[in-house]
Design a protein around this motif. Structure first.
Motif, PDB file in Angstrom:
ATOM      1  N   CYS A  40      61.546  35.912   0.328  1.00 29.60           N
ATOM      2  CA  CYS A  40      60.124  35.733   0.642  1.00 29.60           C
ATOM      3  C   CYS A  40      59.935  34.445   1.429  1.00 29.60           C
ATOM      4  N   SER A 143      49.691  42.570   1.595  1.00 37.18           N
ATOM      5  CA  SER A 143      51.120  42.326   1.636  1.00 37.18           C
ATOM      6  C   SER A 143      51.812  43.431   0.859  1.00 37.18           C
ATOM      7  N   VAL A 145      55.886  44.877  -0.622  1.00 36.95           N
ATOM      8  CA  VAL A 145      57.187  44.369  -1.061  1.00 36.95           C
ATOM      9  C   VAL A 145      58.252  45.451  -0.941  1.00 36.95           C
ATOM     10  N   GLU A 159      58.879  40.418   1.036  1.00 37.37           N
ATOM     11  CA  GLU A 159      57.432  40.595   1.090  1.00 37.37           C
ATOM     12  C   GLU A 159      56.990  40.362   2.523  1.00 37.37           C
ATOM     13  N   LEU A 161      53.374  40.778   5.379  1.00 32.24           N
ATOM     14  CA  LEU A 161      51.962  41.122   5.589  1.00 32.24           C
ATOM     15  C   LEU A 161      51.871  42.248   6.606  1.00 32.24           C
TER      16      LEU A 161
END
Lengths: 479, 479
Positions: A40, A143, A145, A159, A161
């Motif tokens: 991330c 967002s 994952v 992750e 956006l």
């Protein structure tokens, strides 16, 4: 000064090591930072400002074609994810599972959304009753994952956006039309906002989205000839609708299933911007999404009147452009390098001699061209320069794409190009995914990008197996 | 028509059952839908459009005071959350834990962020080196998760949308100033955008945020006299900075710790809007965040020229206002009720007789006042009406707050008010949290709202225990 420590000479040249060049830019232009959470990233202010400009432009385009924004939960109960078989098979291996809430162990695992088809379907099942409730054209910015093993900033992270549109329609034709409408929105956005040309077309069966009947894609080429899947638009038919029991009373008073699409683009676009437009001095941002479009750098700023004039220009231009005045004590040379690194499209220099002549200097980031401009026509000159930069960036990227697209008539040619010439390969294909598998294996990673909307007839037979050809396909390596 | 089935008479009256009235509105105005994920909600287009307008207004206010937006990961490794003791004690009982990623069990649990102090601290630890790197004034718009046992749409849900600002400063004074600056931004936003008055002040030790030295709060009163914590701003001192090893070289060349703040508001504000302004006909939206500010309803629309004129008005006004023309086949009466339910501030009616007289009718949602307006001055008339609606909503809410605020000089008075008069209670307090506990228990839920910035001297002693008073406190029940 503390900031002066970050010197520009630290960037790796893109010819020397494209991958390290990329990582250097994302760090030194302060777009992102790594975090202690595996895979991330932290999107820093400058990187996030690019994303905000992308959102603003794209969201306005969406609203023009009737899209409404919503927000769905970030969790999906396991049983809901399993409702559509192909879909769960595609995503289950790469999702994060929540098994505990507060002090209690959950009776059913929840996955953190990797994409939200099933959540939209659950909602649509409740609110769609009649043909009058259609179409539903919903989108969300959020967002998602996907548990990735190897990650790269903006290109592949656990992750990221994105926006995901999910629509329901009365007829198959209308849904298919929507799929293409949104693909065209993306294509136009890439061209006219990001200054990025792309190959556009349909994914093969093997490469399409989990659960979709058809996936369309926009595939820009990075500077090094590698493709990036830049955005996709999917047509689902009524498969999900049937799995989720979504029905409506049609115009003829019969119970029918609606037809579905989904489409999305993500923060990967920031990766595309870097790799399409960047150079050895850093980032090069297309003017329409640049957080700073013009930076004013005063020259000999200690001399009387210079900072005052620079401030005046700043105030007169700030309504019209995203503009920054750097009156810090760093040297002009340091500032030049810093804003080149950050990809600011246009630099405005003003010093004592310029003031005497009622002029300033405009320097383009893309080609370093300088021009002296009268302060009387400054606004128009900046507007014109920004437009020219956009066009020049697009043309340069198009030249790159064109010059790195090769035609292979047979398998020897195909393998030779794949081994020696980075870029796209145009070649005929029989339609069999076995040939896609073979090509991927023989070349160490070349995959079908898409079947373009306008196919050329290069030969009668598949470049791989020699059987009768069905389509012309663009092939290439990808991020 | 399918839509006609949703009739307005289905709303429960607020006097009869405030809680059911609230739930009726969120459903019938199509603000949200429940989902199969426990405690999580779907924010539907109309509800989300309110949130987008809130974001746009508030984000512009943030940028004016130097805030930069960023994005942090949604996961927090357990060890990172545990770095600050008070903080983890406050949040660990209510977080969702990810224990599995893809096929593998994670070696360390990750919590889905309930708030992101620790992630910001981790990042700041890496990027703050010198006093020149300060202040850092970062904010993010995102969703957070707090595992709630009982949930209510917008007011308390396991996942909600919010913004969270996290800042670092060179001195304690500057950080304290920032805490108050952001509180004032919220107060001004509540007053001038949402038309909501509030009591503003400092939380007691017992009610402050986990890990903070001081928490400031904005507490609007709902129509039924119950408080809603509408937004908070926290001062942390250098506690987190020390736990996370964040240091910088100061102006005097010594190594120092920076001082921290955080502040946030959430989708709860939509709950506040409903419960402050709504009435028995539905939602009443303040004009500045209403997705539709003016709805045009043609009267006798089958008659020649009516729809044409209505369309003309729509086109001439749409640049200036968020406007909708409803030319559907539903009856005017149905439309009137529908847009009242949705809280559209202003209705514009136009029929054949109006057209003859070159006029139209404007009807205010808040008080149903009608006025005939010449089409020649329409734009100004609408602008004026929207301003008047804003002011009237604010005044009505202020009257409610004032008339439902009571003073208690001793404990008998306190208990009498708490039992019989819904609203706020002003009373002196000794500063001991034991009295807060006692009051909460004796009244079945009344808590300290805040110590206002401007305290009145009501008596010399604590209304609860009779010991010398330290502060005047606002008390009340809360959502």
């Amino acid at each position: 000064m503390a900031q002066q420590k970050k010197m520009v000479e630290d960037i790796t040249s893109m010819e020397e090591d494209f991958s390290k060049w990329y990582t250097d830019i994302v760090k030194k232009a302060e777009l992102m930072d790594y975090s202690s959470v595996k895979g991330c990233m932290v999107i820093e202010p400058y990187g996030y400002a690019i994303w905000e400009n992308i959102q603003k432009d794209l969201d306005a385009r969406f609203k023009k074609v009737g899209v409404q924004n919503v927000y769905m939960p970030m969790f999906i109960p396991e049983s809901l994810l399993q409702r559509e078989k192909d879909h769960v098979d595609g995503f289950a291996p790469e999702v994060a599972w929540v098994t505990q809430g507060g002090e209690e162990k959950l009776s059913e695992r929840l996955c953190v959304r990797p994409t939200s088809e099933v959540l939209f379907c659950e909602h649509y099942q409740k609110v769609i009753r009649s043909y009058r409730d259609l179409p539903k054209i919903y989108n969300q910015w959020c967002s998602v994952v996907r548990w990735e093993k190897t990650t790269r900033p903006f290109l592949r992270s656990s992750e990221f956006l994105w926006q995901e549109g999910h629509t329901m329609h009365e007829t198959a034709e209308e849904a298919q039309q929507e799929t293409l409408t949104m693909l065209r929105v993306y294509e136009d956005f890439y061209k006219n906002t990001l200054a990025i040309p792309a190959v556009v077309g349909q994914k093969t069966e093997k490469e399409k989205f989990a659960g979709a009947l058809a996936t369309y894609t926009i595939e820009p080429m990075m500077h090094n000839g590698v493709a990036l899947q830049g955005g996709t638009s999917h047509y689902f038919g009524d498969g999900f609708a049937k799995s989720f029991g979504i029905t409506f009373t049609g115009r003829d008073n019969t119970l029918q299933s609606p037809f579905q699409t989904s489409w999305g683009v993500s923060t990967r676009m920031i990766g595309a911007i870097i790799m399409v437009h960047g150079d050895d001095n850093g980032l090069v941002l297309p003017p329409k999404i640049a957080p700073i479009q013009v930076v004013i750098v005063p020259v000999a700023q200690h001399k009387e009147g210079v900072l005052e004039k620079a401030g005046e220009l700043y105030h007169s231009l700030q309504e019209k452009f995203r503009i920054k005045l750097d009156d810090s004590e760093n040297s002009p040379g340091w500032k030049f390098a810093q804003y080149e690194m950050q990809g600011v499209p246009l630099r405005l220099e003003i010093g004592p001699k310029d003031i005497e002549k009622n002029q300033c200097v405009l320097v383009r980031r893309d080609n370093r061209e300088k021009q002296f401009v009268s302060l009387d026509n400054l606004e128009e000159a900046i507007e014109k320069a920004l437009d020219e930069i956009h066009d020049a960036l697009y043309q340069r990227a198009l030249d790159n794409l064109t010059s790195k697209t090769f035609t292979a008539k047979n398998y020897d040619e195909f393998l030779d190009i794949a081994a020696n010439k980075p870029g796209f390969i145009k070649a005929m294909w029989c339609g069999d995914s076995a040939c896609e598998e073979k090509i991927k294996e023989d070349t160490g990673g070349v995959k079908s990008r898409c079947i373009p909307f306008e196919e050329e007839h290069l030969s009668d037979v598949c470049a791989c197996c020699g059987k009768p050809a069905k389509h012309m396909v663009y092939w290439g390596r990808q991020y």
